[in-house]
Scaffold this active site. Structure first.
Site, PDB file in Angstrom:
ATOM      1  N   GLU A  59      -2.887   8.185  -4.172  1.00 50.56           N
ATOM      2  CA  GLU A  59      -3.526   7.585  -5.351  1.00 50.56           C
ATOM      3  C   GLU A  59      -4.936   8.158  -5.535  1.00 50.56           C
ATOM      4  O   GLU A  59      -5.621   8.427  -4.556  1.00 50.56           O
ATOM      5  CB  GLU A  59      -3.628   6.062  -5.165  1.00 50.56           C
ATOM      6  CG  GLU A  59      -2.306   5.343  -5.159  1.00 50.56           C
ATOM      7  CD  GLU A  59      -2.471   3.844  -4.941  1.00 50.56           C
ATOM      8  OE1 GLU A  59      -3.620   3.343  -4.990  1.00 50.56           O
ATOM      9  OE2 GLU A  59      -1.471   3.160  -4.706  1.00 50.56           O
ATOM     10  N   ARG A 102       0.857  -1.176   0.000  1.00 50.85           N
ATOM     11  CA  ARG A 102       0.000   0.000   0.000  1.00 50.85           C
ATOM     12  C   ARG A 102       0.899   1.233   0.000  1.00 50.85           C
ATOM     13  O   ARG A 102       1.979   1.220   0.585  1.00 50.85           O
ATOM     14  CB  ARG A 102      -0.927   0.029   1.232  1.00 50.85           C
ATOM     15  CG  ARG A 102      -2.068  -0.971   1.162  1.00 50.85           C
ATOM     16  CD  ARG A 102      -3.052  -0.632   0.050  1.00 50.85           C
ATOM     17  NE  ARG A 102      -4.240  -1.469   0.037  1.00 50.85           N
ATOM     18  CZ  ARG A 102      -4.385  -2.543  -0.711  1.00 50.85           C
ATOM     19  NH1 ARG A 102      -3.397  -2.941  -1.509  1.00 50.85           N
ATOM     20  NH2 ARG A 102      -5.520  -3.229  -0.687  1.00 50.85           N
ATOM     21  N   HIS A 137      -0.980   0.987  -9.631  1.00 51.88           N
ATOM     22  CA  HIS A 137      -1.687   0.047  -8.758  1.00 51.88           C
ATOM     23  C   HIS A 137      -2.384  -1.047  -9.579  1.00 51.88           C
ATOM     24  O   HIS A 137      -3.598  -1.274  -9.438  1.00 51.88           O
ATOM     25  CB  HIS A 137      -2.696   0.777  -7.872  1.00 51.88           C
ATOM     26  CG  HIS A 137      -3.048  -0.001  -6.629  1.00 51.88           C
ATOM     27  ND1 HIS A 137      -3.455   0.602  -5.462  1.00 51.88           N
ATOM     28  CD2 HIS A 137      -3.070  -1.350  -6.371  1.00 51.88           C
ATOM     29  CE1 HIS A 137      -3.711  -0.324  -4.550  1.00 51.88           C
ATOM     30  NE2 HIS A 137      -3.486  -1.512  -5.078  1.00 51.88           N
TER      31      HIS A 137
END
Length: 310
Positions: free
Chosen positions: A259, A230, A277
């Protein structure tokens, strides 16, 4: 009658069709649709499909009095109000094990790309630059690989590392019983030992900025870091500083703070490889994740134990 399901994440056409065959779907994959759907139909919703990034808040749970089942499509669940859901006896599941191979593949793709400088070599070749004008880059094979988080993904990263004849160590909060790999009791000691540090630990408050200045200094001038966990796990400002002043040799990130906006502090740096991602995304992984959700949901609504509880 199909149970009403609130879907808070985008689904492709095939996945959506599979889910709609089993549920009365309320499709709300963006913030505006989400708020409207919960306001208008929250009192009917019995199940929610989300993911770790999108999450589900305690306030939203309180607007769904009939909610009994919540699934995170992937392995992560850091933005789910877990304790609040459990206080309501809501069954919680995730997609553990459904995209592990995909993420591990991507971790190694990133590692190879940044160590062997593949993006820059591609660009140079397109510009007509021959190898004699370019710097050489180190091997990946035979080096020391450190893994932060030896869960299902971390284990598969280790298996790939073994195929590259790498010596492998790891850090967890405690040693994994039966793991044949070298255990390090701190991230700093692991970073000091290894050449390549792959981060595959869960997100959340407990790992926020786990990879910061001290870890990057321990990794050293010939070290590379790869993050497929993450974005919150890596301190972006500390990473940018370490790359700029040569504290480490390079970084490859599939996830990052802020993000979906790319990290401005890293965009102009040569020693960085970035992807948006996508580590857990492939046709095979998405199909497996949706199938896992449907299997869990079927078992829950039939009164059986779920397969992948959180």
């Amino acid at each position: 009658m199909k149970p009403p399901l609130l879907v808070l994440i985008p689904l492709n056409e095939a996945s959506r069709a599979s889910v709609e065959a089993a549920f009365d779907v309320i499709y709300a994959p963006d913030s505006a649709q989400r708020a409207a759907a919960i306001t208008l139909r929250g009192d009917t919703v019995r199940a929610v499909l989300t993911n770790g990034t999108t999450g589900l808040t305690a306030a939203e749970i309180d607007q769904m009095p009939q909610l009994e089942f919540v699934s995170a499509l992937g392995a992560g669940f850091e933005n789910l109000a877990i304790d609040h859901a459990r206080s309501r006896d809501i069954v919680l599941v995730n997609g553990a094990g459904t995209n592990d191979h995909c993420v591990a593949d991507h971790a190694f793709a990133l590692l190879l790309a940044v160590v062997r400088d593949v993006p820059q070599l591609d660009r140079a070749t397109r510009d007509g630059v021959w190898r004699d004008a370019l710097p050489m880059h180190p091997n990946v094979s035979g080096k020391r690989l450190g893994i932060v988080g030896l869960g299902k993904i971390g284990e598969k990263v280790a298996r790939r590392g073994a195929g590259f004849d790498m010596e492998i160590g790891y850090h967890n909060r405690k040693p994994r019983e039966g793991a044949p790999l070298s255990y390090f009791d701190s991230v700093e000691s692991l970073a000091q030992w290894c050449d390549f540090l792959v981060v595959a630990t869960p997100g959340g408050a407990g790992t926020h900025h786990l990879i910061g200045k001290s870890v990057l200094q321990a990794l050293g001038a010939n070290g590379f870091v790869v993050n497929v966990s993450r974005g919150s796990v890596v301190d972006t400002a500390a990473l940018a500083e370490a790359l700029t002043d040569g504290t480490i040799a390079g970084a490859a990130l599939d996830v990052y703070e802020g993000e979906p906006h790319p990290p401005e502090a890293l965009l102009a740096l040569r020693k960085v490889v970035l992807t948006p991602h996508v580590g857990g995304r492939s046709p095979e992984a998405i199909t497996a994740s949706v199938d896992n959700f449907l299997a869990n949901a079927k078992r829950h609504f039939a009164g059986d134990a779920v397969l992948t509880p959180i």
